[in-house]
Design a protein around this motif. Structure first.
Motif, mmCIF file in Angstrom:
data_model
loop_
_atom_site.group_PDB
_atom_site.id
_atom_site.type_symbol
_atom_site.label_atom_id
_atom_site.label_comp_id
_atom_site.label_asym_id
_atom_site.label_seq_id
_atom_site.Cartn_x
_atom_site.Cartn_y
_atom_site.Cartn_z
ATOM 1 N N PHE A 293 52.927 34.873 -18.084
ATOM 2 C CA PHE A 293 51.710 35.425 -17.492
ATOM 3 C C PHE A 293 50.729 35.945 -18.554
ATOM 4 O O PHE A 293 49.700 36.501 -18.222
ATOM 5 C CB PHE A 293 52.069 36.562 -16.532
ATOM 6 C CG PHE A 293 52.595 36.085 -15.209
ATOM 7 C CD1 PHE A 293 51.788 36.045 -14.089
ATOM 8 C CD2 PHE A 293 53.913 35.667 -15.090
ATOM 9 C CE1 PHE A 293 52.270 35.604 -12.861
ATOM 10 C CE2 PHE A 293 54.413 35.225 -13.872
ATOM 11 C CZ PHE A 293 53.586 35.189 -12.748
ATOM 12 N N THR A 294 51.044 35.772 -19.816
ATOM 13 C CA THR A 294 50.154 36.271 -20.866
ATOM 14 C C THR A 294 49.024 35.290 -21.124
ATOM 15 O O THR A 294 49.063 34.122 -20.705
ATOM 16 C CB THR A 294 50.923 36.499 -22.175
ATOM 17 O OG1 THR A 294 51.478 35.248 -22.616
ATOM 18 C CG2 THR A 294 52.038 37.503 -21.988
ATOM 19 N N SER A 295 48.007 35.755 -21.834
ATOM 20 C CA SER A 295 46.892 34.918 -22.259
ATOM 21 C C SER A 295 46.527 35.299 -23.683
ATOM 22 O O SER A 295 46.882 36.390 -24.153
ATOM 23 C CB SER A 295 45.683 35.114 -21.332
ATOM 24 O OG SER A 295 45.256 36.461 -21.349
ATOM 25 N N PRO A 296 45.814 34.436 -24.421
ATOM 26 C CA PRO A 296 45.481 34.727 -25.826
ATOM 27 C C PRO A 296 44.746 36.040 -26.020
ATOM 28 O O PRO A 296 44.931 36.723 -27.030
ATOM 29 C CB PRO A 296 44.618 33.528 -26.220
ATOM 30 C CG PRO A 296 45.053 32.429 -25.314
ATOM 31 C CD PRO A 296 45.380 33.089 -24.018
ATOM 32 N N SER B 243 52.031 44.014 -24.320
ATOM 33 C CA SER B 243 53.097 43.716 -23.374
ATOM 34 C C SER B 243 52.899 44.492 -22.078
ATOM 35 O O SER B 243 52.465 45.642 -22.086
ATOM 36 C CB SER B 243 54.458 44.077 -23.981
ATOM 37 O OG SER B 243 55.502 43.737 -23.090
ATOM 38 N N PHE B 244 53.178 43.842 -20.975
ATOM 39 C CA PHE B 244 53.067 44.486 -19.668
ATOM 40 C C PHE B 244 54.228 44.018 -18.804
ATOM 41 O O PHE B 244 54.972 43.108 -19.187
ATOM 42 C CB PHE B 244 51.718 44.170 -19.005
ATOM 43 C CG PHE B 244 51.415 42.697 -18.879
ATOM 44 C CD1 PHE B 244 51.799 41.983 -17.750
ATOM 45 C CD2 PHE B 244 50.748 42.021 -19.894
ATOM 46 C CE1 PHE B 244 51.518 40.637 -17.631
ATOM 47 C CE2 PHE B 244 50.464 40.671 -19.786
ATOM 48 C CZ PHE B 244 50.853 39.973 -18.652
ATOM 49 N N GLU C 234 52.772 24.207 -10.218
ATOM 50 C CA GLU C 234 52.647 22.799 -10.579
ATOM 51 C C GLU C 234 51.984 22.647 -11.941
ATOM 52 O O GLU C 234 52.405 21.842 -12.769
ATOM 53 C CB GLU C 234 51.861 22.054 -9.503
ATOM 54 C CG GLU C 234 52.597 21.969 -8.172
ATOM 55 C CD GLU C 234 51.836 21.174 -7.141
ATOM 56 O OE1 GLU C 234 50.645 20.863 -7.382
ATOM 57 O OE2 GLU C 234 52.418 20.854 -6.088
ATOM 58 N N ALA C 235 50.922 23.425 -12.181
ATOM 59 C CA ALA C 235 50.233 23.366 -13.471
ATOM 60 C C ALA C 235 50.951 24.167 -14.550
ATOM 61 O O ALA C 235 50.648 24.035 -15.739
ATOM 62 C CB ALA C 235 48.800 23.879 -13.321
ATOM 63 N N LYS C 236 51.895 25.025 -14.134
ATOM 64 C CA LYS C 236 52.670 25.881 -15.030
ATOM 65 C C LYS C 236 51.777 26.781 -15.884
ATOM 66 O O LYS C 236 51.938 26.893 -17.104
ATOM 67 C CB LYS C 236 53.592 25.037 -15.918
ATOM 68 C CG LYS C 236 54.647 24.265 -15.140
ATOM 69 C CD LYS C 236 55.619 23.550 -16.056
ATOM 70 C CE LYS C 236 56.693 22.828 -15.225
ATOM 71 N NZ LYS C 236 57.676 22.131 -16.088
ATOM 72 N N LYS C 237 50.842 27.439 -15.217
ATOM 73 C CA LYS C 237 49.958 28.365 -15.924
ATOM 74 C C LYS C 237 49.313 29.324 -14.928
ATOM 75 O O LYS C 237 49.310 29.080 -13.711
ATOM 76 C CB LYS C 237 48.876 27.607 -16.682
ATOM 77 C CG LYS C 237 47.898 26.866 -15.788
ATOM 78 C CD LYS C 237 46.817 26.178 -16.618
ATOM 79 C CE LYS C 237 45.792 25.492 -15.714
ATOM 80 N NZ LYS C 237 44.723 24.829 -16.514
ATOM 81 N N VAL C 238 48.764 30.414 -15.443
ATOM 82 C CA VAL C 238 48.039 31.374 -14.627
ATOM 83 C C VAL C 238 46.701 30.757 -14.242
ATOM 84 O O VAL C 238 45.914 30.341 -15.113
ATOM 85 C CB VAL C 238 47.824 32.696 -15.389
ATOM 86 C CG1 VAL C 238 46.908 33.624 -14.599
ATOM 87 C CG2 VAL C 238 49.172 33.381 -15.647
ATOM 88 N N SER C 239 46.446 30.670 -12.938
ATOM 89 C CA SER C 239 45.192 30.087 -12.455
ATOM 90 C C SER C 239 44.149 31.141 -12.136
ATOM 91 O O SER C 239 42.961 30.827 -12.015
ATOM 92 C CB SER C 239 45.445 29.228 -11.217
ATOM 93 O OG SER C 239 46.012 30.020 -10.170
#
Length: 476
Positions: free
Chosen positions: A204-207, A213-214, A243-248
């Motif tokens: 669930f992290t992003s750059p 950390s959370f 499906e995309a395996k990422k936070v949308s």
């Protein structure tokens, strides 16, 4: 642990004295209380469980319901010309048989139980414990452990775990930005993370986090099982596309920890969130503004919100609050920007280890937008959960909640009356779950016990949760 050591307290004003608890009595006092709840939800609740074919009318008098015995006799005589109960008649009968007998022990563990829920069809039951263990029980096969999961990358405890709607996967999270997904349908009974099975990580992290950390407090699947909504202690709300395996979607939703999130209905368009900032927010993904502003806010709790449950209709929801109350809400009453109301209780009060201040119990929020408030249970030490009772068997006419005082409370949604208080546990009941089609409730506690309560006197496993079996048992 013998059956004789558990006790049940029911509100004697609401029961007709029968041992099966099948005669809720309507008193003049309760009739007056019917007007205290918004008329729409009261009417909807009544319409979900009418006696469609078994009401009687005396000349010059209003229609009134008949007893369950008369209904059964009428069904056998085929008075309705349908040969069976209608769905409304079925709910009317089943909703009178509250799961208050017992309890019978399902399992006993040496660690605290934090999460416990039935699958959507009631055939499986999941329980997550402090530390790293999650168990999946096969309800229809005598509560045998189908899968014993040893989690990975957890911090302190498993904060939430949820089964997918198709029962094929389980997602769990802890005080970490990484959740994990497990294949529940695999053959392996012992699922040890990345040893006997792969527990795939959901990042669930992003750059832009910059290594911050959370942790995850709340996880919920969408109705189609393709997305997960999450609430975290970084004040944000996340939607993860499996499906995309990422936070949308990620939005800063609150001014404090987001303790609870859920989808409002099957469409997945609306999301509810609740926070320690005391606000419930409604998010519409179809028109989410670039600045992350929500569609509306609901205010009324005096302290932080621990849990939200949606009625599933995109309109009504309930919430548990640290102000020791459950509240019922209608999102049509939400505000775009409600007036700010400062916290009134002792600013040094901490629900994790202190009792609720006695002087705060009489306080009322001056801008309360809720349509009903239910009190009696206690919300202390942990994020205690509350729910609507099942639609299939009760018409959602009750709400129920765990409690810090080791009990489970059941309230009448419309009247607000406490109809049952279940006693067995020795410590906080954080979670409980009502079987979706059978009069059975399972409670789990920090004492490590998982126990089931039923409407009948026996302790056998429930019947398979499908309509064909129910027809053969003459519910229909």
């Amino acid at each position: 642990m013998g059956y004789g050591f558990s006790r049940l307290e029911t509100d004697s004003r609401l029961l007709d004295g029968s041992s099966s608890n099948d005669g809720l009595r309507t008193s003049p006092q309760i009739n007056r209380q019917l007007h205290s709840v918004d008329n729409d939800i009261a009417q909807l609740t009544r319409l979900q469980s009418p006696q469609e074919n078994f009401s009687l009318t005396r000349p010059g008098k209003r229609e009134y319901p008949v007893s369950v015995v008369t209904m059964l006799a009428g069904r056998e005589a085929n008075l309705s010309k349908r040969g069976r109960f209608s769905p409304g008649d079925c709910r009317h009968v089943l909703s009178k048989y509250l799961p208050v007998n017992g309890p019978w022990v399902v399992d006993q563990m040496s660690t605290r139980t934090y999460v416990s829920q039935f699958s959507a069809d009631g055939s499986l039951f999941m329980a997550a414990f402090q530390g790293s263990q999650i168990r999946i029980y096969d309800v229809e096969r005598g509560w045998k452990v189908r899968k014993n999961i040893l989690a990975r990358s957890f911090t302190w405890t498993i904060t939430d775990a949820v089964l997918s709607p198709d029962k094929r996967h389980l997602v769990y999270g802890s005080m970490s930005p990484m959740a994990h997904i497990v294949n529940v349908g695999s053959a392996a009974k012992e699922s040890i993370a990345n040893n006997t099975e792969i527990h795939e990580g959901l990042d669930f992290t992003s750059p832009e986090d910059g290594g911050f950390s959370f942790g995850m407090f709340s996880l919920k699947f969408s109705a189609d099982g393709r997305e997960i909504v999450a609430g975290s202690n970084d004040d944000d709300i996340y939607v993860y596309d499996l499906e995309a395996k990422k936070v949308s979607l990620r939005t800063t939703g609150h001014r404090s920890d987001v303790n609870t999130v859920c989808f409002a209905d099957e469409s997945g368009h609306l999301i509810y969130s609740g926070s320690d900032d005391r606000a419930i927010k409604v998010w519409d993904r179809r028109c989410l503004r670039p600045n992350g502003r929500c569609a509306g806010v609901l205010m009324g709790h005096l302290e932080g919100i621990t849990f939200i449950d949606s009625r599933g209709d995109g309109r009504y929801l309930i919430s548990n609050g640290k102000d020791q109350a459950t509240k019922l809400w209608d999102i049509r009453k939400m505000s775009s920007k409600p007036p700010y109301y400062p916290r009134q209780s002792n600013s040094e009060w901490d629900y994790r280890w202190m009792d609720y201040p006695s002087q705060a119990r009489e306080l009322k929020h001056p801008y309360d937008q809720s349509i009903a408030t239910y009190k009696g249970h206690s919300v202390l030490r942990t994020l205690i959960r509350c729910y609507f009772s099942p639609e299939y068997s009760t018409g959602q006419k009750y709400i129920y909640t765990g409690s810090h005082d080791s009990c489970i409370y059941i309230y009448d949604l419309v009247t607000g009356a406490q109809v049952a208080k279940l006693k067995h546990h020795k410590s906080t009941v954080r979670d409980c779950s009502w079987h979706p089609s059978y009069p059975m409730l399972v409670s789990s506690s920090w004492d490590g016990d998982i126990v089931k309560w039923e409407a009948r006197g026996g302790g056998e496993a429930p019947a398979p949760a499908n309509k064909e079996i129910l027809r053969r048992r003459h519910f229909y």
